[in-house]
Write an enzyme that holds these catalytic residues in place. Structure first.
Site, mmCIF file in Angstrom:
data_model
loop_
_atom_site.group_PDB
_atom_site.id
_atom_site.type_symbol
_atom_site.label_atom_id
_atom_site.label_comp_id
_atom_site.label_asym_id
_atom_site.label_seq_id
_atom_site.Cartn_x
_atom_site.Cartn_y
_atom_site.Cartn_z
ATOM 1 N N GLY A 1 0.835 -1.200 0.000
ATOM 2 C CA GLY A 1 0.000 0.000 0.000
ATOM 3 C C GLY A 1 0.863 1.240 0.000
ATOM 4 O O GLY A 1 1.985 1.227 -0.512
ATOM 5 N N SER A 2 0.348 2.296 0.615
ATOM 6 C CA SER A 2 1.033 3.587 0.535
ATOM 7 C C SER A 2 2.171 3.690 1.556
ATOM 8 O O SER A 2 2.191 2.977 2.562
ATOM 9 C CB SER A 2 0.031 4.708 0.786
ATOM 10 N N GLU B 1 5.669 -3.514 0.852
ATOM 11 C CA GLU B 1 5.769 -3.131 -0.564
ATOM 12 C C GLU B 1 4.980 -1.833 -0.701
ATOM 13 O O GLU B 1 3.762 -1.843 -0.617
ATOM 14 C CB GLU B 1 5.202 -4.276 -1.412
ATOM 15 N N CYS C 1 1.722 -0.807 -8.772
ATOM 16 C CA CYS C 1 2.888 -0.300 -8.029
ATOM 17 C C CYS C 1 4.101 -0.160 -8.934
ATOM 18 O O CYS C 1 4.769 0.867 -8.907
ATOM 19 C CB CYS C 1 3.181 -1.155 -6.808
HETATM 20 P P1 NDP Z 1 -3.407 2.671 1.964
HETATM 21 O O1 NDP Z 1 -1.977 2.423 2.170
HETATM 22 O O2 NDP Z 1 -4.108 3.536 2.947
HETATM 23 O O3 NDP Z 1 -4.211 1.298 1.921
HETATM 24 C C1 NDP Z 1 -3.646 0.011 1.749
HETATM 25 C C2 NDP Z 1 -4.244 -0.961 2.766
HETATM 26 O O4 NDP Z 1 -3.875 -0.594 4.099
HETATM 27 C C3 NDP Z 1 -5.762 -0.991 2.765
HETATM 28 O O5 NDP Z 1 -6.221 -2.302 3.017
HETATM 29 C C4 NDP Z 1 -6.086 -0.080 3.925
HETATM 30 O O6 NDP Z 1 -7.363 -0.267 4.439
HETATM 31 C C5 NDP Z 1 -5.042 -0.491 4.922
HETATM 32 N N1 NDP Z 1 -4.793 0.460 5.996
HETATM 33 C C6 NDP Z 1 -5.028 1.791 6.012
HETATM 34 N N2 NDP Z 1 -4.603 2.330 7.190
HETATM 35 C C7 NDP Z 1 -4.102 1.303 7.925
HETATM 36 C C8 NDP Z 1 -3.488 1.201 9.215
HETATM 37 N N3 NDP Z 1 -3.297 2.267 10.000
HETATM 38 N N4 NDP Z 1 -3.072 -0.015 9.650
HETATM 39 C C9 NDP Z 1 -3.219 -1.105 8.862
HETATM 40 N N5 NDP Z 1 -3.794 -1.069 7.633
HETATM 41 C C10 NDP Z 1 -4.216 0.109 7.166
HETATM 42 O O7 NDP Z 1 -3.585 3.240 0.510
HETATM 43 P P2 NDP Z 1 -4.798 4.100 -0.089
HETATM 44 O O8 NDP Z 1 -5.859 3.182 -0.464
HETATM 45 O O9 NDP Z 1 -5.190 5.216 0.847
HETATM 46 O O10 NDP Z 1 -4.094 4.754 -1.376
HETATM 47 C C11 NDP Z 1 -3.278 5.910 -1.209
HETATM 48 C C12 NDP Z 1 -2.146 5.929 -2.213
HETATM 49 O O11 NDP Z 1 -1.274 4.838 -1.988
HETATM 50 C C13 NDP Z 1 -2.570 5.776 -3.659
HETATM 51 O O12 NDP Z 1 -2.939 6.996 -4.213
HETATM 52 C C14 NDP Z 1 -1.338 5.198 -4.294
HETATM 53 O O13 NDP Z 1 -0.469 6.250 -4.628
HETATM 54 C C15 NDP Z 1 -0.710 4.361 -3.185
HETATM 55 N N6 NDP Z 1 -1.044 2.930 -3.291
HETATM 56 C C16 NDP Z 1 -0.054 2.080 -3.644
HETATM 57 C C17 NDP Z 1 -0.336 0.746 -3.812
HETATM 58 C C18 NDP Z 1 0.700 -0.236 -4.217
HETATM 59 O O14 NDP Z 1 0.407 -1.203 -4.915
HETATM 60 N N7 NDP Z 1 1.902 -0.105 -3.758
HETATM 61 C C19 NDP Z 1 -1.678 0.200 -3.643
HETATM 62 C C20 NDP Z 1 -2.646 1.173 -3.199
HETATM 63 C C21 NDP Z 1 -2.315 2.486 -3.052
HETATM 64 P P3 NDP Z 1 -8.572 0.621 3.860
HETATM 65 O O15 NDP Z 1 -8.472 0.650 2.373
HETATM 66 O O16 NDP Z 1 -9.714 -0.151 4.282
HETATM 67 O O17 NDP Z 1 -8.385 1.974 4.459
#
Ligand code: NDP
Length: 469
Positions: free
Chosen positions: A221-222, A243, A277
């Site tokens: 994720g982010s 990642e 990503c």
């Molecule tokens: P996030 O990092 O917030 O979300 C990824 C996952 O983490 C989701 O399942 C989310 O849950 C979960 N999450 C959020 N906060 C927490 C926490 N404190 N503890 C544990 N898990 C948590 O990404 P976003 O969806 O907000 O996207 C934001 C930006 O991130 C995008 O614009 C993009 O630039 C980047 N991104 C990169 C990705 C990649 O493949 N590397 C994938 C997605 C996003 P929930 O969605 O339910 O909040």
């Protein structure tokens, strides 16, 4: 309208509450996703704890056979799950879309089940023999994003269970339905409690990653959330695989045959509408090749059909969610007001989170669309005159997931490849991941690797048995 359910301890659970999920292509309701409360997180983790010992005690061969059964279930249910992905996530059925995602799920399940990670004699002499064993960590908390929801879930789940761990998976709140259905189906092959889900927003993810009974966190994720995950891991000293996405640069070396590489450049940048990503997010092109790159990419982009991905002729779908839609629009608008050359392609439907395929020329390092991860269908194309400067630009940012070099002569490119600061440097391809090849980020793109033998090691801890002879 259907309410989808979490699987905890092998059983579908009644949700404490639920929320509605909408198709990003047309706004139609797809049904309701469950919303776990904190008690459900506790139950899911407890069920994973209870199942772990006996799962780990099974022979390696038995676990591999079970994983192969999972691959079969995925294959048999591919079309059903692909349609759910398209409706929920937005990527089309066709092209490198949801059927492609399901093929990847099958492949990334079969390969870990076919690898061997046998105990290794690391030292032996007349007096001693030391053997390194790989033992499971325990309960893995798996946190998955919304861009490739099923494929990334499989990347996390399969190596973990293959090595004798049990898993609690939290899908993104944006894309839970297809994942819950996949988990429901593959649970048919698993003992109760080996694979559980919880759903909800970041607070539920946070509860899971802070849980005292989790032993490993896998996160995609982010970067911002990644930093929170690191803090959470301090509680249990849990190892993490992180990642965190990237801002991958691609450099086309001077004099390259642009026509020959244009299609691969296009998909390298626009795969899954750029919501990948390891996509090309910055394209560096020599002054002499700039016009050719613009015109070849324009010719390809103008032939792509945008729309609802359930239509087999569509290759480009919507962005997945409003947050991402607004973010990409804002970056394009910033580039427009900065005087960039914005070229848009595709008939944009009037409903859904659609953006045209956008090539952005006359743009420089330091502008937001170059420096920030756009994660959408807007590609900045930056001119350079000296290759050395392009290498410097590629390495300038904190992100370091992937990078690529494009050249008629792959040997020339290979010599430069080691100078690019990224977990993977591709030559004449981008994002070409493979289940046997370790994948992970450098710098702010995270740490740890997935896939192949290294990926299996990442979900284990080492135990040395040392014998005095
Ligand atoms: P996030 O990092 O917030 O979300 C990824 C996952 O983490 C989701 O399942 C989310 O849950 C979960 N999450 C959020 N906060 C927490 C926490 N404190 N503890 C544990 N898990 C948590 O990404 P976003 O969806 O907000 O996207 C934001 C930006 O991130 C995008 O614009 C993009 O630039 C980047 N991104 C990169 C990705 C990649 O493949 N590397 C994938 C997605 C996003 P929930 O969605 O339910 O909040």
């Amino acid at each position: 309208m259907q309410t989808y359910q979490n699987t905890v301890d092998g059983t579908l659970t009644e949700p404490a509450s639920h929320y509605e999920i909408f198709n990003p292509a047309n706004g139609q309701s797809l049904g309701f996703a469950p919303e776990s409360d904190e008690q459900e997180v506790d139950r899911a983790v407890q069920s994973a704890v209870d199942a772990q010992k006996s799962w780990a005690e099974r022979s390696d061969q038995e676990r591999c056979e079970t994983v192969q059964k999972i691959a079969q279930i995925l294959e048999e249910n591919s079309e059903y799950l692909a349609e759910l992905i398209t409706r929920e996530q937005g990527k089309p059925l066709s092209g490198p879309g949801s059927r492609f995602e399901m093929q990847a799920c099958v492949g990334w399940t079969q390969v870990p089940a076919s690898l061997k990670l046998a105990p290794e004699v690391v030292y032996e002499d007349d007096e001693r023999k030391d053997t390194l064993h790989r033992v499971p960590l325990g309960v893995v908390a798996a946190i998955v994003p919304w861009n490739w929801p099923l494929m990334i879930a499989i990347w996390q789940i399969i190596p973990a269970i293959r090595m004798g761990n049990t898993v609690v998976l939290k899908p993104s709140e944006y894309t839970p339905i297809a994942t819950l259905e996949m988990v429901r189906l593959i649970n048919q092959a698993l003992p109760a409690g080996v694979l559980n889900t919880v759903t909800g927003d970041g607070a539920i993810g946070s509860k899971l990653t802070h849980h005292p009974d989790t032993n490993k966190i896998m996160f995609t994720g982010s970067e911002a959330t990644g930093r929170r995950i690191i803090e959470a891991s301090a509680r249990n000293l849990s190892p993490i695989t992180l990642e965190l996405g990237g801002n991958d640069a691609a450099i086309v070396m001077p004099g390259t045959d642009i026509k020959a590489i244009a299609m691969d450049l296009f998909w390298g940048a626009f795969l899954n509408m750029g919501q990948t990503c390891a996509c090309i997010k910055r394209l560096y092109v020599h002054d002499d090749d700039y016009e050719a790159v613009m015109s070849e990419l324009s010719a390809i982009a103008s032939q792509m059909k945008l729309g609802d991905g359930m239509d087999e002729s569509v290759l480009i779908g919507p962005l997945q969610n409003n947050m991402q839609f607004e973010k990409v629009k804002e970056l394009i608008s910033d580039a427009r007001s900065g005087g960039c050359d914005i070229r848009e392609f595709g008939d944009v439907p009037n409903k859904g989170y659609f953006l045209p395929l956008t090539l952005v020329g006359n743009i420089k390092d330091g502008q937001r669309l170059v420096d920030e991860e756009q994660f959408g269908p807007a590609l900045p194309i930056i001119r350079y005159s000296e290759l050395e400067d392009a290498i410097g630009c590629a390495n300038r940012l904190e992100a370091g997931l992937g990078a690529s070099l494009w050249a008629d002569n792959a040997t020339d490119a290979s010599e430069l490849a080691t100078r690019l600061e990224a977990g993977t440097v591709w030559i004449n391809q981008h994002g070409a991941i493979h289940p046997m090849v370790p994948f992970g980020g450098n710098k702010a793109s995270g740490y740890g690797v997935e896939f192949g033998i290294e990926g299996l090691k990442a979900v284990t801890q080492s135990r040395v048995i040392s014998i005095k002879k």
